[in-house]
Scaffold this motif. Structure first.
Motif, PDB file in Angstrom:
ATOM      1  N   ARG A   8      34.907  37.690  34.510  1.00  0.00           N
ATOM      2  CA  ARG A   8      35.604  38.687  35.312  1.00  0.00           C
ATOM      3  C   ARG A   8      37.112  38.545  35.180  1.00  0.00           C
ATOM      4  NH1 ARG A   8      33.962  39.614  41.546  1.00  0.00           N
ATOM      5  NH2 ARG A   8      32.028  40.221  40.469  1.00  0.00           N
ATOM      6  N   GLU A  60      39.672  41.426  33.649  1.00  0.00           N
ATOM      7  CA  GLU A  60      40.841  41.935  34.362  1.00  0.00           C
ATOM      8  C   GLU A  60      42.109  41.742  33.546  1.00  0.00           C
ATOM      9  OE1 GLU A  60      40.878  39.982  38.085  1.00  0.00           O
ATOM     10  OE2 GLU A  60      39.129  41.055  38.895  1.00  0.00           O
ATOM     11  N   ARG A  97      42.140  44.312  30.814  1.00  0.00           N
ATOM     12  CA  ARG A  97      42.442  45.644  31.340  1.00  0.00           C
ATOM     13  C   ARG A  97      43.934  45.793  31.602  1.00  0.00           C
ATOM     14  NH1 ARG A  97      39.486  45.382  35.517  1.00  0.00           N
ATOM     15  NH2 ARG A  97      37.594  46.178  34.536  1.00  0.00           N
TER      16      ARG A  97
END
Length: 714
Positions: free
Chosen positions: A633, A637, A640
């Motif tokens: 995760r 992130e 992104r």
């Protein structure tokens, strides 16, 4: 009537053949000044190309230099609609072919780009792999897919047909090469139907009948009579009359309005206003610029908000049909002289035998094919207007008997959410009962909303299940659906054996549901009516009335029976305890890492948590699943944030499209080679498919034992 126009609105007449004309000062006033004609002039009544435009209908004009109100607004006199021969002559007024040729080239290009994407050439082997056990949903039962290699050949023909339409090369043959495979593939799979795919087929059918190869085409280079020749007005009328699809609509107003208010004002209200007004605004010269702005904004917004393929760009291409037909010619005339020699002609168009240039007599020398073209135009427009309102043919609830209602432009009228879908089968000999995973043996989920597909699905399952030792299977479906965020309602009950073709109404139906062990705090509350809750494993029944509720055990089945005379309404309240605990663990890991980094954590980290600081796990110590999820995760992130710029998004978009087209081309070449020379060994074929499916170093397989990434091997 949504018909063609020289300036885009109404059924207006165009320039006289072979006569150049500068744009008038007032777009609403026709230019009556005689243009410069050839040296030898003819009498106007003879309808020659060099003379000023005759009065095709024979109706008198207004006195002076102005026309009547109807002619100024619509481009024709109302008397042109009072007699059949006048109407036929009106539809065959000569028009500049430039705008029609520009649309033809744009449509062919967009359809060529659409073949690897929405038509599915890029993943064709996943849908039609030979020997694949899958249930299909053709419109006609006898329609079956070809072997995989032949399907690639079919797609190749369709792609070449789209290229031929774009170039105007062997135009009629190219239209047939595109249309026949296209409609075959569309009718082969009802689950892939949508409004814009249906529209593409209609536009391709229309182009096959029109003279869209009169301008900017390869055919015109070899056929002088076709090169830069007029087209009759009905060519534009037919395309403009084709209604635009009701598309999904979104807006940045969500930033300032609530979701409910946005849905009511922007999506429904704004969409209604645009759909009702766009056609009329495009019809008239004075309002066309405003309409083009709004329509262009609408389709550009949709292209970014929704994944609807080439639809938005196709609609943008149709905007040029409502403008002055000579706009491409004027645009090309602004190019440098050295470039104009390589571009379509900027000279005025030449006369065409398909058009009517006036003449004496009541009939005016009309030919039979011109009467047939006018009749076809009327019938086609009426048919397109009739289909959206033709539900009275099938009648009934349109979710159950869609019929021709599915052809109407209702693309986003319904938003659906399925909470409960259950498929039960019963062995006809032994009576054994079993359950199938919803969607087993299918590649789509649309069968859940259409009774005809559900019937096809049950017939397919009846043929497949005997291969898995289920004799004479009887199929039962229980499908609950929420439409437009309303309460879940039963769409199909499980009282019929669908495999035997029977189905009964909702009387006495019950809901059988399973509470997952992850949902540790699940309760049922009655909002209306009276129900009987049956706990299957505990063999206990509980009666609940309106306003009452009870806790449901996790990991068990239960049944909810409606016992009141009126329908019951109840809801589930639950908490995903597993997901809640996982989020708590991830939050603890994030807080622990922050304490270690800022030095407030005194105790050392255990070995299994050292990867939180970027260190590799100790040898022999497995990576904790929660820590692995936390790290993934975090990486997602970070990626992104790094790729959130416009340049990065554009790079990802181009990269994704490049590898899609690359795989489409390579897999097509492999299939054509197989048809011509035979298939190679399975090992060699697997290597070729792996090479075609390779998506670059960034998406290659993880590091091997040597620590280096490996590319495809061929």
């Amino acid at each position: 009537m949504a018909a063609g126009t020289e300036r885009g609105g109404g059924v207006r007449g165009g320039n006289p053949p072979g006569t150049p004309r500068e744009p008038p000062g007032n777009p609403m006033t026709p230019d009556l000044s005689p243009p410069a004609g050839p040296a030898r002039r003819r009498r106007p009544e003879r309808g020659e190309a060099a003379g000023p435009p005759p009065n095709p209908t024979g109706s008198p004009k207004s006195s002076g230099t102005g026309f009547g109100l109807a002619r100024r607004l619509l481009g024709f006199e109302l008397r042109d609609l009072t007699r059949w021969h006048r109407f036929v002559r009106l539809l065959h007024r000569p028009q500049d072919p430039a705008a029609l040729g520009a649309f033809r080239a744009a449509f062919g290009l967009l359809m060529a780009l659409d073949v690897p994407q929405e038509r599915g050439l890029g993943h064709l082997d996943q849908r039609y792999l030979d020997g694949l056990e899958v249930c299909r949903f053709p419109l006609l039962p006898f329609l079956q897919p070809l072997p995989l290699d032949w399907m690639y050949l079919l797609y190749t023909i369709m792609f070449l047909g789209a290229l031929g339409i774009m170039l105007g090369c062997c135009y009629r043959l190219s239209c047939m090469a595109f249309l026949c495979p296209y409609w075959y593939l569309l009718l082969l799979d009802k689950t892939s139907w949508n409004n814009h795919s249906y529209l593409y087929g209609l536009l391709g059918f229309q182009l096959a009948l029109l003279g869209a190869d009169r301008y900017g085409s390869v055919d015109g280079l070899f056929r002088p009579r076709k090169r830069n020749a007029h087209v009759p007005l009905w060519n534009y009328t037919l395309l403009r009359a084709q209604g635009e699809a009701d598309d999904k609509e979104g807006s940045m107003a969500r930033l300032v309005l609530s979701e409910e208010l946005t849905s009511r004002l922007v999506v429904h209200g704004g969409g209604l206003v645009l759909d009702l007004s766009a056609g009329f605004l495009l019809f008239f010269d004075a309002t066309r610029p405003l309409a083009l702005v709004f329509v262009t904004y609408f389709h550009c917004m949709n292209s970014q908000l929704f994944s609807i393929g080439m639809f938005s760009y196709t609609m943008l291409a149709t905007n040029g049909l409502f403008c002055q037909p000579e706009w491409p010619r004027r645009l090309l005339a602004r190019c440098p002289l050295w470039l104009q020699g390589w571009l379509p002609s900027t000279k005025p168009p030449q006369p065409s035998p398909d058009c009517h240039y006036g003449g004496s007599g009541a009939q005016g020398g009309l030919q039979l094919r011109q009467h047939l073209a006018a009749a076809f135009t009327i019938l086609y427009v009426l048919e397109q207007l009739f289909l959206p309102y033709s539900h009275f043919i099938t009648q009934g609830y349109n979710n159950w008997t869609n019929g021709l209602y599915g052809y109407s432009w209702d693309m986003m009228v319904h938003s659906r959410f399925h909470q409960h879908v259950k498929i039960t089968y019963r062995d006809g000999l032994t009576g054994e009962v079993g359950y199938l995973k919803p969607g087993a043996f299918t590649q789509s989920r649309r069968w859940r909303d259409h009774a005809d597909m559900l019937k096809q699905y049950s017939a397919c399952l009846s043929q497949l299940l005997p291969r898995y030792n289920v004799s004479q299977p009887q199929i039962y479906f229980d499908v609950w659906v929420s439409i437009n965020e309303r309460f879940q309602q039963r769409c199909y009950g499980e009282q019929g054996p669908w495999g035997d073709g029977a189905h009964r109404g909702p009387t006495g139906l019950h809901l059988e549901n399973f509470v997952s062990e992850d949902l540790g705090n699940t309760s049922l509350r009655v909002l209306r009516g009276k129900v009987l809750v049956e706990l299957v494993e505990q063999q206990q029944n509980y009666s609940l009335q309106e306003g009452e509720g009870m806790q449901l055990p996790a990991g068990q089945y239960h049944k909810v029976h409606t016992v009141s005379p009126e329908p019951s309404c109840y809801m589930y309240l639950y908490v995903n305890t597993t997901a809640l605990e996982l989020e708590r663990n991830l939050t603890r890991l994030r807080e622990l890492r922050e304490r270690v980094r800022n030095g407030t954590e005194q105790s050392p980290l255990p070995p299994e948590l050292r990867p939180l600081l970027g260190e590799p796990p100790p040898t022999g110590v497995p990576l904790d699943p929660v820590v692995s999820l936390f790290l993934r995760r975090e990486q997602r992130e970070q990626r992104r944030e790094q790729e959130s710029s416009l340049a990065q998004r554009l790079r990802r978009f181009l990269r994704r499209k490049f590898f899609l087209f690359r795989r489409s081309a390579l897999m097509t070449l492999i299939a054509l080679r197989n048809l011509a020379l035979g298939r190679p060994s399975p090992e060699r074929l697997a290597q070729e498919v792996a090479f075609a499916s390779w998506r670059g170093e960034e998406e290659a397989r993880p590091e091997t034992n040597s620590g280096a990434q490996r590319g495809p091997e061929l």
